[in-house]
Design a protein around this motif. Structure first.
Motif, PDB file in Angstrom:
ATOM      1  N   TYR A   1      24.146  13.231  60.872  1.00 40.12           N
ATOM      2  CA  TYR A   1      24.022  11.830  60.482  1.00 40.12           C
ATOM      3  C   TYR A   1      23.064  11.614  59.318  1.00 40.12           C
ATOM      4  O   TYR A   1      23.190  10.643  58.569  1.00 40.12           O
TER       5      TYR A   1
ATOM      6  N   LYS B   1      26.744  -1.419  56.509  1.00 38.73           N
ATOM      7  CA  LYS B   1      27.019   0.004  56.725  1.00 38.73           C
ATOM      8  C   LYS B   1      25.906   0.637  57.564  1.00 38.73           C
ATOM      9  O   LYS B   1      26.167   1.498  58.417  1.00 38.73           O
TER      10      LYS B   1
ATOM     11  N   LEU C   1      26.543   2.347  61.180  1.00 39.86           N
ATOM     12  CA  LEU C   1      26.193   3.746  61.379  1.00 39.86           C
ATOM     13  C   LEU C   1      25.265   3.912  62.567  1.00 39.86           C
ATOM     14  O   LEU C   1      25.444   4.817  63.402  1.00 39.86           O
TER      15      LEU C   1
END
Length: 398
Positions: free
Chosen positions: A310, A285, A289
């Motif tokens: 973010y 992940k 990202l």
């Protein structure tokens, strides 16, 4: 005037995970995954560019996992990105952790040329049988080769990690390890007691658990460690850390004294701009990202809005450091230091006298002989350190 900042870089890869380890790490993966992870790290660092001109980086710590499982060129690319974003003090302490089973002389030369000036070697024990029990990938001879190579490569600041309370370890084993380590005169020695963490292979091994020294033996090991190291010129400056004069870990001292730091990589913790937080822990992940961020970043017009968007995805366990929480951490982290905490610094930080908050607690433990005062400073005694978990819990404000 720029504020001081420390940076932690998390490298989660190991050749093989030890049976007692509950750190966020994993067995080595492919070079392609390592490269993806380093690219992700560099992207995360670049996200802080809009804040960087306010800070001067005083320490960098590359930890793991085992950072020395990475190709040395990847370490260089990480440090180059840090220096491209932040101003790094010319006298910064820059540390990399190393397992004796992964140390190469050519890598050490390269690390030193990149400005890494402190090496932390995880020996744990000089007894090869104990190392096998722990699942360590190295032996004592490899440690000797590694620390010798580090001196040849130019390192003048070396730390060695040792563990006490190991399955089957005797007082003689521990003393022998300390004696052998001191033959090489590392500037810093950390001696940590084994902690059996739930979910680790060790926690499920009844045979090894039965071999762990009892509480009295463990306490005697702790006392003997202090005596042996002090006799040979090593000062204890924190519960588990000893050094030759002037060689305290500047990076770890930032943690204990409440300084600001940023952690990059999966699971890395930070204390930054009044918040304590940690990153997501899933490597897939995290990489995904950062790939999204890297693709979008060049087109961004409002970097602050982009950053906030973010960070909400990247950050977990966010705690706003209100004054009560800051006071608590000042006390229970600062009292881990042998020099303790300063009344004057407490007043400077929180605009109140320490007695307004803690007079009953402090006076109680001074009367019992668990705390003492020396001029401006308040500290735990040796007896207080023995029961420090109990004492420090009393500094949490309700």
């Amino acid at each position: 005037m720029k504020k001081n900042l420390s940076i932690y870089i998390h490298i989660p890869f190991c050749k093989r995970k030890c049976i007692y380890c509950d750190f966020l790490s994993q067995d080595c993966c492919t070079y392609a995954t390592q490269l993806q992870y380093v690219d992700a790290l560099r992207t995360e660092i670049l996200m802080y560019k809009q804040f960087a001109d306010r800070y001067l980086v005083k320490t960098i710590y590359i930890g793991g996992g085992t950072p020395t499982t990475l190709d040395e060129s990847l370490i260089e690319s990480i440090l180059s990105t840090v220096r491209g974003v932040f101003e790094v003090d010319r006298f910064a302490e820059i540390t990399i952790e190393a397992n004796p089973g992964t140390i190469k002389y050519t890598d050490l030369l390269a690390f030193y040329s990149y400005g890494i000036n402190r090496l932390s070697i995880g020996l744990q024990s000089a007894n090869d049988e104990l190392l096998k029990k722990l699942g360590r990938i190295h032996n004592y001879d490899q440690f000797v080769a590694g620390i010798t190579s580090a001196r040849r490569a130019g390192f003048k600041n070396i730390s060695v990690d040792v563990m006490s309370g190991l399955p089957g370890q005797t007082m003689r084993d521990l003393a022998d390890t300390l004696t052998k380590v001191m033959e090489y005169r590392p500037e810093h020695i950390s001696v940590y007691g084994l902690q059996v963490e739930e979910g680790t292979p060790l926690s499920k091994d009844s045979v090894l658990l039965a071999q762990i020294p009892d509480e009295d033996t463990d306490r005697n090991m702790y006392a003997a460690t202090k005596t042996i190291l002090a006799t040979n010129g090593y000062e204890r400056y924190e519960f588990s850390n000893y050094c030759q004069p002037g060689y305290e870990s500047r990076h770890n001292t930032v943690y204990w004294t409440g300084g600001e730091y940023l952690g990059f990589g999966i699971g890395a913790s930070s204390l930054f701009k009044g918040e304590r937080f940690s990153n997501i822990r899933d490597i897939k992940k995290y990489i995904k990202l950062m790939e999204e961020i890297n693709a979008e970043m060049p087109q961004v017009s409002d970097r602050y809005q982009f950053f906030e968007k973010y960070q909400k995805i990247l950050r977990h366990d966010v705690t706003t450091m209100y004054i009560d929480r800051r006071i608590e951490e000042f006390m229970f982290l600062g009292l881990r230091m042998i020099r303790g905490v300063s009344r004057e610094e407490f007043k400077s930080r929180f605009n109140k006298d320490i007695n307004e908050v803690y007079a009953p607690v402090i006076n109680n433990y001074i009367e019992q002989g668990y705390m003492t005062e020396d001029g401006d400073r308040i500290m735990l005694t040796d007896a207080g350190i023995d029961v420090s978990n109990y004492i420090l819990s009393d500094f949490i404000l309700n």
